[in-house]
Scaffold this active site. Sequence first.
Site, short mmCIF file in Angstrom:
data_model
loop_
_atom_site.label_atom_id
_atom_site.label_comp_id
_atom_site.label_asym_id
_atom_site.label_seq_id
_atom_site.Cartn_x
_atom_site.Cartn_y
_atom_site.Cartn_z
N ASP A 232 0.81 -1.23 0.00
CA ASP A 232 0.00 0.00 0.00
C ASP A 232 0.84 1.27 0.00
O ASP A 232 0.37 2.34 0.40
CB ASP A 232 -0.96 0.03 1.22
N ALA A 233 2.08 1.17 -0.45
CA ALA A 233 2.96 2.34 -0.42
C ALA A 233 3.49 2.72 -1.79
O ALA A 233 4.38 3.55 -1.91
CB ALA A 233 4.13 2.09 0.55
#
Lengths: 288, 288, 288, 288
Positions: A232-233
């Site tokens: 999620d980065a």
Amino acid sequence: MENNENTAIIKIHCPDQKGIVARVTDFINLHHGNIISVDQHVDHEDNLFSMRVSWDLRGFNMPREEIRPTFQKFLGDPYQMKWTLNFTDEVPRMAIFVSKASHCLYDLLARYQSGEFKVKIPVVIGNHNILEPVARQFGIDFVHIPITAETKAEQEKKEIEILQSYKIDFVVLARYMQVLSQDFINHYPEKVINIHHSFLPAFAGARPYHAAHKRGVKIIGATSHYVTSDLDAGPIIEQDIARISHHDSVKDLIQKGKDVEKIVLSRAVKAHIERKTLVYKNRTIIFN
Amino acid sequence: MENNENTAIIKIHCPDQKGIVARVTDFINLHHGNIISVDQHVDHEDNLFSMRVSWDLRGFNMPREEIRPTFQKFLGDPYQMKWTLNFTDEVPRMAIFVSKASHCLYDLLARYQSGEFKVKIPVVIGNHNILEPVARQFGIDFVHIPITAETKAEQEKKEIEILQSYKIDFVVLARYMQVLSQDFINHYPEKVINIHHSFLPAFAGARPYHAAHKRGVKIIGATSHYVTSDLDAGPIIEQDIARISHHDSVKDLIQKGKDVEKIVLSRAVKAHIERKTLVYKNRTIIFN
Amino acid sequence: MENNENTAIIKIHCPDQKGIVARVTDFINLHHGNIISVDQHVDHEDNLFSMRVSWDLRGFNMPREEIRPTFQKFLGDPYQMKWTLNFTDEVPRMAIFVSKASHCLYDLLARYQSGEFKVKIPVVIGNHNILEPVARQFGIDFVHIPITAETKAEQEKKEIEILQSYKIDFVVLARYMQVLSQDFINHYPEKVINIHHSFLPAFAGARPYHAAHKRGVKIIGATSHYVTSDLDAGPIIEQDIARISHHDSVKDLIQKGKDVEKIVLSRAVKAHIERKTLVYKNRTIIFN
Amino acid sequence: MENNENTAIIKIHCPDQKGIVARVTDFINLHHGNIISVDQHVDHEDNLFSMRVSWDLRGFNMPREEIRPTFQKFLGDPYQMKWTLNFTDEVPRMAIFVSKASHCLYDLLARYQSGEFKVKIPVVIGNHNILEPVARQFGIDFVHIPITAETKAEQEKKEIEILQSYKIDFVVLARYMQVLSQDFINHYPEKVINIHHSFLPAFAGARPYHAAHKRGVKIIGATSHYVTSDLDAGPIIEQDIARISHHDSVKDLIQKGKDVEKIVLSRAVKAHIERKTLVYKNRTIIFN
């Protein structure tokens, strides 16, 4: 205005230097290309120049196969450019990964069927087979690849084989609830688009709506990003939000969030298909 | 990045033709100007090309006074351009017209005082004198020009004299509740910015919040536009909205609307000050 | 929390008087009903009281068939109420009217299929047959009723017969491009929900995106409303907007507008299904 | 409609039980109070009932001083309520804490001066004295309390003494760049409102715009919350967002963020002043 048949698109990034816009547009102009659009950006903090230019190939007096080497010689090399060239008649091939939730899949396929996406979607892959009928509704192949902790490595290999057999250019994770391995991602760098059901970087990881409800936020969001090895980065392509209130239970957040998720994912996919995204330093530039 | 001291900005519009971007950027490049930003747009429906380019004058090997005639000769004439040239060290002078409502005036002056606007505001003119203390708070002259149906023509003359004596470049109507005459507007074409308290073209004219309440809309808005002789019908610079509900009375709409009005007006004023607006066919292009 | 099986919902409006909330909640409480939600609103300008209350029927010591006459006697009559009573296990039956555009139809049916709407959709009616496959995909009957100026009256009769044969409670116009006659509307007062592709009252009538583009607005919108005999002027249920720029052609507006249209229509339909809408004086109250 | 002179407001929360709405509204009704508004919410996950009710005291046949003990006896005790009673003629007294940034202070004071806030602001406290002229512009006392790591404890004591001498009810941190000690917060529980310049929980702590820029988000936000001992983790009152793009530098984010900050803070302050906020489990209910 970038029609399907005869438009070239170049995306560039390189250290900022004097004269790049002039040199690039000259290159097109001298060979009688008609520029359709130019979008340029300089990040003065990072001294980074980026540009997207598209031009009509009708009247352009250089054969397609010579554009790459010529551009590299006269512009790419001198300016240390990283650049890509695409032609709009080369329609990209997209696969969709799903689990159980149908809203993003429906939204993508309905757009596809109505001609909004200039793309070819030959296959949907699911770690569950619940959405097989949806893919079939739209006449698209569905392959069921169940995954457990034990089988993950080999099943991902199978997925990659399928993607290769369908000649897939990029993958869209439409609420696919499995984390892809580093190895998988290495096969498709900047080619896997995910939708995360929160306003990242808030509520990364599992069950973001539960976390949002617990924290008592007044707005929820969704984030579409390129997948990297960092969960999620990855570089964010698009985000949007919806206002909520204390009347909304977790179930309501999930329901309202679905609308944001599907719209955000579809916008990101559209930007990718139209070659309007450029990644650098884990951020994106989204050209006009 | 367009610093105050040594940046030139050219805004262009003309019939679309091959090679304009290249020619314009070449012009700057050949004289060793360092391009800071380029934003370009082609309206294919109207075959209209428009462009804004800014460049650093440090190193530019042409005296300022030669830029205009040279550009006109080599680019303006051949391409039938309408164009303007500005230098960022020429700070525009702005007047504000007010009646009784203070919210837009406060918002503009607070930004001005904090240095957000690269502008000089020497005078506020009011048809009421209620807001004189606000102007004085900020150390700005206030002139009270009461207007009645009978005195309008002569009072507008007085206003124009005041504007001229203060060397005003453009006027901002910050909830000024008088309609300007055609004659006044002719003195300041595309130089008078108004804020209308509705989402135009809905609810043009008087008492838009009352009309919005009666119609039962779920969203209200505000619109900033250049003033033309056609009431509330000039080129729109910026709009924004706020969500409302059946709980909101007309008084609530007025209150919530104020926040939208002041933000929208300030954004429009900022775009104008930074020479990012271009008007054509009663529409605007807002450059990056 | 208003479960499907055993919840009653009363919606009320009447002249404002002291004690109504107390009397209504007492009525439920005295008969051992457990109130799930109360939402109340007083329009002080119109002196109008409105209220929605729902309660759990488990433990409520009055048979369903006695609720209406009892409530009418003790509350409806004394307070001159207009009121409706619904039970959540009475699932409303909905028909969808379409023409050629698929985006709203897909959005409605995908929600229906995923269980978001507590409704039964037995039939889709189209004045074109292009979307028949979409209805069939979802296993829903499709009836093709072509309409011309000459055949309109008789074809509408046929439509009404079909709606009656399917026991339809309300109709959703999902970008249906025909204007319904007064006679049709009289059959379904406050029972026909339309989506108009503009931010009403701006751009009522035909081709709103063309009009919006010509006017140069910076924001487009969509409006869902109950259909009345006054074209595009019925009570507004829901509106939303999308930001646009000078880069957007009419075609882009149409595309971006689709996303707003489908979301706005679905929200309005959901509010209607859940008995959260109340119409008075051509406006709506949307309860929590 | 809740006028300044004769309205009572009760806010309640307690375990959910049958009949509370009826009992509370009965209480008012039996004593001939005219209910102005009722807003009620049940959190079914936490089995928590909350309610805000206001009524006109004209005609209410119970002296003000008897309301509290009577309500406690007949409702508070039996239902284990936590509740507060306010009268709208008791105008709360508010202090503002500032550092160097003026935008929130201006926005609050301009609203105050125009009568939007039913509040009394007798004093502004700054750890810098830069904004003293702004307070003075509005005729408000300014006290300069510089703070260093060493002097913090004693300086906070001085602040509390000042607040007490001005009989302050609640404190607004208008971009005050000091972290308050636990001791200070204990003096004003749920009485200190902060604005944080990010969309919490994203980018808590220092320099959120720098962090947002680095992460490459497409939307920035601001969050107003009650201050607790947990930094930037108190109950959220209001949030809003602004869309950004790759064109925006950190400086642009700071500038665009200011508009969101001031609007969000002012909305939160307004909700607090109007007794529309209720805190439980580190979340807020914001009544209509």
